[in-house]
Design a protein around this motif. Structure first.
Motif, PDB file in Angstrom:
ATOM      1  N   GLN A   7       0.822  -1.214   0.000  1.00  0.00           N
ATOM      2  CA  GLN A   7       0.000   0.000   0.000  1.00  0.00           C
ATOM      3  C   GLN A   7       0.856   1.264   0.000  1.00  0.00           C
ATOM      4  O   GLN A   7       0.605   2.200  -0.767  1.00  0.00           O
ATOM      5  CB  GLN A   7      -0.915   0.016   1.225  1.00  0.00           C
ATOM      6  N   GLU A   8       1.858   1.283   0.846  1.00  0.00           N
ATOM      7  CA  GLU A   8       2.676   2.489   0.970  1.00  0.00           C
ATOM      8  C   GLU A   8       3.576   2.693  -0.239  1.00  0.00           C
ATOM      9  O   GLU A   8       3.811   3.825  -0.654  1.00  0.00           O
ATOM     10  CB  GLU A   8       3.491   2.457   2.265  1.00  0.00           C
ATOM     11  N   LEU A   9       4.075   1.627  -0.835  1.00  0.00           N
ATOM     12  CA  LEU A   9       4.886   1.768  -2.048  1.00  0.00           C
ATOM     13  C   LEU A   9       4.056   2.308  -3.205  1.00  0.00           C
ATOM     14  O   LEU A   9       4.536   3.119  -3.999  1.00  0.00           O
ATOM     15  CB  LEU A   9       5.512   0.430  -2.439  1.00  0.00           C
ATOM     16  N   ALA A  10       2.821   1.853  -3.302  1.00  0.00           N
ATOM     17  CA  ALA A  10       1.938   2.372  -4.347  1.00  0.00           C
ATOM     18  C   ALA A  10       1.738   3.872  -4.158  1.00  0.00           C
ATOM     19  O   ALA A  10       1.790   4.643  -5.126  1.00  0.00           O
ATOM     20  CB  ALA A  10       0.600   1.636  -4.319  1.00  0.00           C
ATOM     21  N   ALA A  11       1.545   4.303  -2.920  1.00  0.00           N
ATOM     22  CA  ALA A  11       1.374   5.727  -2.634  1.00  0.00           C
ATOM     23  C   ALA A  11       2.656   6.503  -2.933  1.00  0.00           C
ATOM     24  O   ALA A  11       2.608   7.612  -3.479  1.00  0.00           O
ATOM     25  CB  ALA A  11       0.951   5.928  -1.182  1.00  0.00           C
TER      26      ALA A  11
END
Length: 130
Positions: A7-11
């Motif tokens: 999730q955080e890498l996508a963001a």
């Protein structure tokens, strides 16, 4: 941990570092696999849209330190350790599309109709329930 990183890498790729993709689409994160000691994370990227996949993967690999640093800023209160990021191209979607195309071109003849042999006795299965 893997889902948090996903999730955080996508963001990070979409919001924090869009300049890496020259205004194009940021790659999607298909899967993240983390080693048990949280030292490494294998990140599988979906690079179908937005140009040459190998070129985009090289851009991401060249900027892995910057991506990891931006990720660390986002998860510093959640995770104690930010794993080393190793990026891979996830080509499963293109492979599935290719297999769908191959299967679509196959000519499968219809099954032959059953011949009713009234002389042959067919074995009957016992009934288990009434």
């Amino acid at each position: 941990m893997a889902s948090l990183l996903q999730q955080e890498l996508a963001a990070v790729l979409q919001r924090d570092l869009p300049h890496l993709f020259s205004g194009g689409l940021a790659p999607g994160i298909s899967t993240v696999k983390v080693t048990p000691d949280l030292g490494q994370a294998r990140v599988y990227l979906s690079l179908l849209l937005g140009g040459d996949a190998n070129e985009r993967l090289e851009i991401i690999k060249d900027n892995a330190k910057e991506i990891r640093h931006a990720l660390a800023k986002r998860i510093r209160k959640t995770a104690r350790v930010v794993p080393e990021l190793i990026f891979f191209h996830d080509d499963s979607a293109s492979y599935a599309a290719h297999m769908d195309q191959v299967l679509g071109t196959l000519h499968i003849p219809p099954a032959p109709k059953d011949v009713d042999d009234s002389d042959d006795e067919k074995p009957t299965r016992p009934r288990l329930f009434n």
